[in-house]
Design a protein around this motif. Structure first.
Motif, short mmCIF file in Angstrom:
data_model
loop_
_atom_site.label_atom_id
_atom_site.label_comp_id
_atom_site.label_asym_id
_atom_site.label_seq_id
_atom_site.Cartn_x
_atom_site.Cartn_y
_atom_site.Cartn_z
N ALA A 31 -6.46 -15.85 15.64
CA ALA A 31 -5.27 -16.70 15.75
C ALA A 31 -4.59 -16.86 14.39
CB ALA A 31 -5.64 -18.06 16.32
N LEU A 32 -5.38 -16.95 13.34
CA LEU A 32 -4.84 -17.08 11.99
C LEU A 32 -4.05 -15.83 11.61
CD1 LEU A 32 -4.78 -18.74 9.33
CD2 LEU A 32 -6.90 -17.57 8.70
N TRP A 37 1.11 -13.13 10.81
CA TRP A 37 2.05 -12.06 11.16
C TRP A 37 3.39 -12.66 11.58
CZ3 TRP A 37 2.10 -7.12 10.17
CH2 TRP A 37 3.02 -6.32 10.84
N LYS A 38 3.36 -13.74 12.36
CA LYS A 38 4.58 -14.41 12.79
C LYS A 38 5.31 -15.05 11.61
CE LYS A 38 3.38 -17.44 15.65
NZ LYS A 38 3.17 -18.47 16.66
N SER A 39 4.59 -15.34 10.53
CA SER A 39 5.19 -16.07 9.41
C SER A 39 6.34 -15.29 8.78
CB SER A 39 4.15 -16.42 8.35
OG SER A 39 3.75 -15.28 7.64
N SER A 40 6.36 -14.00 8.97
CA SER A 40 7.48 -13.23 8.44
C SER A 40 8.78 -13.60 9.14
CB SER A 40 7.21 -11.74 8.56
OG SER A 40 7.12 -11.38 9.93
N GLU A 41 8.64 -14.21 10.32
CA GLU A 41 9.82 -14.61 11.09
C GLU A 41 10.15 -16.08 10.93
OE1 GLU A 41 9.11 -13.51 15.11
OE2 GLU A 41 8.60 -11.47 14.60
N ASP A 42 9.16 -16.96 11.24
CA ASP A 42 9.52 -18.37 11.32
C ASP A 42 8.44 -19.36 10.88
OD1 ASP A 42 7.80 -17.93 13.41
OD2 ASP A 42 9.15 -18.63 14.97
N ALA A 43 7.23 -18.95 10.69
CA ALA A 43 6.16 -19.88 10.34
C ALA A 43 5.98 -19.97 8.83
CB ALA A 43 4.85 -19.45 10.99
N ASP A 44 5.31 -21.00 8.38
CA ASP A 44 5.01 -21.20 6.96
C ASP A 44 3.62 -20.64 6.68
OD1 ASP A 44 4.41 -22.07 4.42
OD2 ASP A 44 5.04 -24.13 4.76
N PRO A 45 3.49 -19.54 5.90
CA PRO A 45 2.18 -18.94 5.67
C PRO A 45 1.21 -19.85 4.93
CG PRO A 45 3.82 -17.92 4.26
CD PRO A 45 4.55 -18.83 5.21
#
Length: 100
Positions: A31-32, A37-45
């Motif tokens: 899940a992490l 991977w999604k952080s490149s779009e909208d999440a905060d890494p």
């Protein structure tokens, strides 16, 4: 604590309620990675699952499993933990994920 633990055993460690909704350390790490991977779009890494102290979910599971030393207060607050030992076990688990 345990000296001869395998990466597969670490991956199988059960987890209490956590922001990832993961049942095991393996589920949490997957899940992490998805969240990263999604952080490149909208999440905060820096805050996967919206939590800046996400690594303590993993430390808590390792402490509860008796794999590292630590102190859990109020049912879920990790107030003391052997981060070095925890990091070694999580690194071992991550390397094991690559073997699957």
């Amino acid at each position: 604590m345990l000296k001869d633990i395998t990466g597969r055993e670490v991956l199988a460690v059960r987890m209490e309620r956590n922001d990832a909704g993961a049942a095991t350390i393996k589920d949490y790490l997957i899940a992490l990675l998805i969240d990263l991977w999604k952080s490149s779009e909208d999440a905060d890494p820096a805050k996967p699952f919206g939590n800046p102290s996400w690594e303590f979910d993993l430390y808590e599971a390792l402490v509860r499993a008796g794999l590292i030393s630590g102190l859990i207060e109020d049912g879920d607050y990790v107030s003391e933990v052997d981060r070095e030992a925890g990091n070694r076990l999580i690194n071992l688990a991550i390397k094991t994920l690559g073997e699957n």
